[in-house]
Scaffold this motif. Structure first.
Motif, PDB file in Angstrom:
ATOM      1  N   HIS A  15     -18.575   8.744   2.790  1.00 49.18           N
ATOM      2  CA  HIS A  15     -18.251   9.546   3.975  1.00 49.18           C
ATOM      3  C   HIS A  15     -19.162   9.214   5.162  1.00 49.18           C
ATOM      4  O   HIS A  15     -19.229   9.977   6.129  1.00 49.18           O
ATOM      5  CB  HIS A  15     -18.362  11.039   3.641  1.00 49.18           C
ATOM      6  N   THR A  18     -17.599   9.298   8.703  1.00 50.86           N
ATOM      7  CA  THR A  18     -17.210  10.654   9.107  1.00 50.86           C
ATOM      8  C   THR A  18     -18.432  11.480   9.461  1.00 50.86           C
ATOM      9  O   THR A  18     -18.416  12.228  10.442  1.00 50.86           O
ATOM     10  CB  THR A  18     -16.408  11.341   7.982  1.00 50.86           C
ATOM     11  N   SER A  74     -17.108  20.251   2.882  1.00 53.70           N
ATOM     12  CA  SER A  74     -15.805  20.815   3.235  1.00 53.70           C
ATOM     13  C   SER A  74     -15.400  20.390   4.652  1.00 53.70           C
ATOM     14  O   SER A  74     -14.241  19.996   4.883  1.00 53.70           O
ATOM     15  CB  SER A  74     -15.868  22.338   3.142  1.00 53.70           C
ATOM     16  N   LYS A  77     -14.460  16.622   4.575  1.00 50.09           N
ATOM     17  CA  LYS A  77     -13.139  16.376   3.971  1.00 50.09           C
ATOM     18  C   LYS A  77     -12.002  16.852   4.869  1.00 50.09           C
ATOM     19  O   LYS A  77     -10.987  16.180   4.993  1.00 50.09           O
ATOM     20  CB  LYS A  77     -13.059  17.022   2.598  1.00 50.09           C
ATOM     21  N   THR A  78     -12.197  17.998   5.516  1.00 49.87           N
ATOM     22  CA  THR A  78     -11.178  18.501   6.437  1.00 49.87           C
ATOM     23  C   THR A  78     -10.992  17.543   7.608  1.00 49.87           C
ATOM     24  O   THR A  78      -9.878  17.247   8.021  1.00 49.87           O
ATOM     25  CB  THR A  78     -11.571  19.891   6.961  1.00 49.87           C
ATOM     26  N   THR A  79     -12.093  17.031   8.120  1.00 49.01           N
ATOM     27  CA  THR A  79     -12.037  16.073   9.228  1.00 49.01           C
ATOM     28  C   THR A  79     -11.326  14.791   8.798  1.00 49.01           C
ATOM     29  O   THR A  79     -10.498  14.259   9.536  1.00 49.01           O
ATOM     30  CB  THR A  79     -13.463  15.746   9.725  1.00 49.01           C
ATOM     31  N   GLU A  80     -11.618  14.306   7.612  1.00 52.82           N
ATOM     32  CA  GLU A  80     -10.985  13.079   7.133  1.00 52.82           C
ATOM     33  C   GLU A  80      -9.481  13.255   6.938  1.00 52.82           C
ATOM     34  O   GLU A  80      -8.725  12.305   7.132  1.00 52.82           O
ATOM     35  CB  GLU A  80     -11.648  12.618   5.832  1.00 52.82           C
ATOM     36  N   GLN A  81      -9.048  14.447   6.574  1.00 53.98           N
ATOM     37  CA  GLN A  81      -7.620  14.690   6.417  1.00 53.98           C
ATOM     38  C   GLN A  81      -6.901  14.645   7.770  1.00 53.98           C
ATOM     39  O   GLN A  81      -5.741  14.270   7.848  1.00 53.98           O
ATOM     40  CB  GLN A  81      -7.376  16.048   5.756  1.00 53.98           C
ATOM     41  N   LYS A  82      -7.608  15.028   8.826  1.00 54.26           N
ATOM     42  CA  LYS A  82      -7.020  15.045  10.163  1.00 54.26           C
ATOM     43  C   LYS A  82      -6.960  13.648  10.782  1.00 54.26           C
ATOM     44  O   LYS A  82      -6.148  13.400  11.650  1.00 54.26           O
ATOM     45  CB  LYS A  82      -7.814  15.961  11.091  1.00 54.26           C
TER      46      LYS A  82
END
Length: 83
Positions: A15, A18, A74, A77-82
């Motif tokens: 990560h 990110t 968290s 991971k949320t940022t990577e999904q976006k």
């Protein structure tokens, strides 16, 4: 016995990009990141020194560190999904 440091970049190398992005563009993440690393430094110093410290105190610091780490992951991971 060597005490291992728990750097976010070391623990989550996958990560890396990110984390850098969030540190540059997200003030809340940066604040949590800095708090995590301050707490990690404090825990590491306590563990590596031979100073007497109450077990409950060090355990409370470790729990806070873990909570921050979970919160940071968290956000990562949320940022990577976006993206």
């Amino acid at each position: 016995m060597q005490i291992e440091k728990h750097s976010l970049l070391k623990d989550f190398p996958e990560h890396h990009h990110t984390i850098r992005h969030l540190k540059m563009h997200d003030a809340h993440f940066t604040k949590l990141f800095d708090s995590y690393h301050e707490l990690e430094h404090e825990v590491h110093n306590i563990e590596t020194s031979n100073s007497p410290v109450e077990d409950d105190f060090i355990e409370s610091l470790k729990k806070k560190r873990l909570h921050l780490k979970d919160e940071l992951l968290s956000i990562i991971k949320t940022t990577e999904q976006k993206l």
